[in-house]
Design a protein around this motif. Structure first.
Motif, mmCIF file in Angstrom:
data_model
loop_
_atom_site.group_PDB
_atom_site.id
_atom_site.type_symbol
_atom_site.label_atom_id
_atom_site.label_comp_id
_atom_site.label_asym_id
_atom_site.label_seq_id
_atom_site.Cartn_x
_atom_site.Cartn_y
_atom_site.Cartn_z
ATOM 1 N N TYR A 83 -33.730 7.914 39.468
ATOM 2 C CA TYR A 83 -32.604 7.517 38.862
ATOM 3 C C TYR A 83 -31.381 7.996 39.498
ATOM 4 C CZ TYR A 83 -29.010 6.905 35.456
ATOM 5 O OH TYR A 83 -27.849 6.503 34.661
ATOM 6 N N GLN A 84 -31.269 9.475 39.851
ATOM 7 C CA GLN A 84 -30.053 9.962 40.253
ATOM 8 C C GLN A 84 -29.781 9.476 41.796
ATOM 9 O OE1 GLN A 84 -30.940 14.439 40.010
ATOM 10 N NE2 GLN A 84 -28.727 14.292 38.906
ATOM 11 N N MET A 85 -30.727 9.347 42.590
ATOM 12 C CA MET A 85 -30.728 8.548 43.823
ATOM 13 C C MET A 85 -30.213 7.381 43.720
ATOM 14 S SD MET A 85 -31.043 11.181 45.998
ATOM 15 C CE MET A 85 -31.196 10.343 47.412
ATOM 16 N N GLN A 86 -30.738 6.472 42.919
ATOM 17 C CA GLN A 86 -30.114 5.178 42.714
ATOM 18 C C GLN A 86 -28.575 5.096 42.383
ATOM 19 O OE1 GLN A 86 -31.627 2.630 43.808
ATOM 20 N NE2 GLN A 86 -30.239 0.995 43.032
ATOM 21 N N ASN A 87 -28.291 6.039 41.243
ATOM 22 C CA ASN A 87 -26.918 5.944 40.965
ATOM 23 C C ASN A 87 -26.160 6.427 42.082
ATOM 24 O OD1 ASN A 87 -24.956 5.906 38.937
ATOM 25 N ND2 ASN A 87 -25.394 7.892 38.317
ATOM 26 N N ILE A 88 -26.546 7.296 42.670
ATOM 27 C CA ILE A 88 -25.704 7.586 44.001
ATOM 28 C C ILE A 88 -25.413 6.719 44.950
ATOM 29 C CG2 ILE A 88 -25.300 9.206 46.217
ATOM 30 C CD1 ILE A 88 -26.726 11.518 44.249
ATOM 31 N N ALA A 89 -26.758 5.954 45.190
ATOM 32 C CA ALA A 89 -26.678 4.969 46.310
ATOM 33 C C ALA A 89 -25.849 3.661 46.045
ATOM 34 C CB ALA A 89 -28.184 4.533 46.581
ATOM 35 N N THR A 90 -25.692 3.444 44.616
ATOM 36 C CA THR A 90 -24.947 2.310 44.166
ATOM 37 C C THR A 90 -23.517 2.507 43.763
ATOM 38 O OG1 THR A 90 -25.806 2.298 41.952
ATOM 39 C CG2 THR A 90 -27.230 0.954 43.477
ATOM 40 N N LEU A 96 -18.223 8.381 43.645
ATOM 41 C CA LEU A 96 -18.717 9.289 44.470
ATOM 42 C C LEU A 96 -17.933 10.526 44.654
ATOM 43 C CD1 LEU A 96 -20.522 7.151 47.358
ATOM 44 C CD2 LEU A 96 -21.545 8.503 45.521
ATOM 45 N N LEU A 97 -16.670 10.188 44.844
ATOM 46 C CA LEU A 97 -15.577 11.301 44.911
ATOM 47 C C LEU A 97 -15.780 12.382 43.734
ATOM 48 C CD1 LEU A 97 -13.225 12.486 46.819
ATOM 49 C CD2 LEU A 97 -11.727 10.864 45.364
ATOM 50 N N ILE A 98 -15.773 11.605 42.486
ATOM 51 C CA ILE A 98 -15.555 12.447 41.391
ATOM 52 C C ILE A 98 -16.985 13.204 41.237
ATOM 53 C CG2 ILE A 98 -15.621 12.142 38.827
ATOM 54 C CD1 ILE A 98 -13.535 9.651 39.385
ATOM 55 N N MET A 99 -17.771 12.496 41.638
ATOM 56 C CA MET A 99 -19.149 13.410 41.774
ATOM 57 C C MET A 99 -19.145 14.483 42.680
ATOM 58 S SD MET A 99 -21.988 9.973 41.644
ATOM 59 C CE MET A 99 -23.400 10.805 41.624
ATOM 60 N N LEU A 100 -18.596 14.438 43.599
ATOM 61 C CA LEU A 100 -18.197 15.483 44.562
ATOM 62 C C LEU A 100 -17.652 16.557 43.991
ATOM 63 C CD1 LEU A 100 -17.930 13.736 48.133
ATOM 64 C CD2 LEU A 100 -19.920 15.262 47.229
ATOM 65 N N PRO A 127 -19.478 3.254 43.370
ATOM 66 C CA PRO A 127 -18.338 3.009 44.343
ATOM 67 C C PRO A 127 -17.661 4.370 44.784
ATOM 68 C CG PRO A 127 -18.027 2.667 41.809
ATOM 69 C CD PRO A 127 -19.374 3.131 41.897
ATOM 70 N N PRO A 128 -16.884 4.171 45.850
ATOM 71 C CA PRO A 128 -16.408 5.270 46.425
ATOM 72 C C PRO A 128 -15.745 6.251 45.399
ATOM 73 C CG PRO A 128 -16.053 3.257 47.577
ATOM 74 C CD PRO A 128 -16.475 2.927 46.331
ATOM 75 N N GLU A 181 -10.002 0.383 37.831
ATOM 76 C CA GLU A 181 -10.897 -0.239 37.210
ATOM 77 C C GLU A 181 -10.170 -1.386 36.122
ATOM 78 O OE1 GLU A 181 -14.351 0.486 33.837
ATOM 79 O OE2 GLU A 181 -14.196 1.824 35.687
ATOM 80 N N LYS A 182 -9.097 -0.885 35.433
ATOM 81 C CA LYS A 182 -8.411 -1.815 34.552
ATOM 82 C C LYS A 182 -7.848 -2.961 35.495
ATOM 83 C CE LYS A 182 -4.705 -1.784 31.335
ATOM 84 N NZ LYS A 182 -4.234 -3.051 31.623
ATOM 85 N N SER A 183 -7.091 -2.610 36.859
ATOM 86 C CA SER A 183 -6.691 -3.606 37.424
ATOM 87 C C SER A 183 -7.663 -4.793 37.786
ATOM 88 C CB SER A 183 -5.656 -3.230 38.433
ATOM 89 O OG SER A 183 -6.830 -2.833 39.700
ATOM 90 N N ILE A 184 -8.799 -4.369 38.165
ATOM 91 C CA ILE A 184 -9.987 -5.218 38.359
ATOM 92 C C ILE A 184 -10.210 -6.156 37.373
ATOM 93 C CG2 ILE A 184 -12.492 -5.382 38.915
ATOM 94 C CD1 ILE A 184 -11.848 -3.064 40.887
ATOM 95 N N LYS A 185 -10.371 -5.509 36.180
ATOM 96 C CA LYS A 185 -10.834 -6.389 34.850
ATOM 97 C C LYS A 185 -9.450 -7.430 34.497
ATOM 98 C CE LYS A 185 -13.645 -2.910 32.629
ATOM 99 N NZ LYS A 185 -13.827 -1.950 31.438
ATOM 100 N N ASP A 186 -8.348 -6.777 34.557
ATOM 101 C CA ASP A 186 -7.205 -7.670 34.494
ATOM 102 C C ASP A 186 -7.077 -8.886 35.288
ATOM 103 O OD1 ASP A 186 -6.371 -5.898 32.642
ATOM 104 O OD2 ASP A 186 -4.609 -5.172 33.445
ATOM 105 N N GLU A 187 -7.603 -8.811 36.702
ATOM 106 C CA GLU A 187 -7.671 -9.929 37.571
ATOM 107 C C GLU A 187 -8.871 -10.678 37.186
ATOM 108 O OE1 GLU A 187 -8.065 -8.193 41.556
ATOM 109 O OE2 GLU A 187 -5.749 -7.447 41.369
#
Length: 128
Positions: A8-15, A21-25, A17-18, A121-127
């Motif tokens: 699950y963790q590997m799938q979560n990382i692989a999918t 991933l940055l926040i995870m680092l 968004p950048p 994320e908000k701007s993507i939802k608004d679009e």
């Protein structure tokens, strides 16, 4: 890999968004610094060195993935370089203050990226 949690963790990382991933680092670096400080308090110096080294690995990854075409990347690079300097100092001198300083800055940067990701994320939802 038969461990469902690891899969699950590997799938979560692989999918992820950048920005995720940055926040995870950042999360990983902060976690390792906390573990390093605990090891320092417990006088487990091998563990302390291990956790500081893992943090340095993450900061190195943050440095090499910067897109240097942007001015902010140059500024972040200098900041990460300073973090590396403080971690080396903290590791060699067993200086808690140096490690805590880096942890504080990483926590602040993490929060800034969380906020930026939320705005994106908000701007993507608004679009949509």
């Amino acid at each position: 890999m038969n461990n469902p949690y690891a899969q699950y963790q590997m799938q979560n990382i692989a999918t992820a968004p950048p920005e995720k991933l940055l926040i995870m680092l950042y999360d990983g670096a902060i976690k390792f610094l906390k573990q390093g400080l605990k090891a320092l308090d417990d006088k487990k110096y091998d563990d302390f060195s291990y956790y500081i080294s893992r943090t340095q690995d993450i900061i190195s990854e943050l440095m090499v993935t910067l897109d240097m075409d942007y001015e902010i990347s140059k500024n972040l690079y200098q900041l990460y370089d300073y973090f590396m300097y403080r971690l080396i100092h903290g590791s060699v001198k067993k200086d808690r203050q140096s490690i805590e300083e880096v942890q504080k800055h990483l926590e602040e940067l993490r929060e800034a990226w969380v906020q930026a990701a939320a705005v994106k994320e908000k701007s993507i939802k608004d679009e949509g």
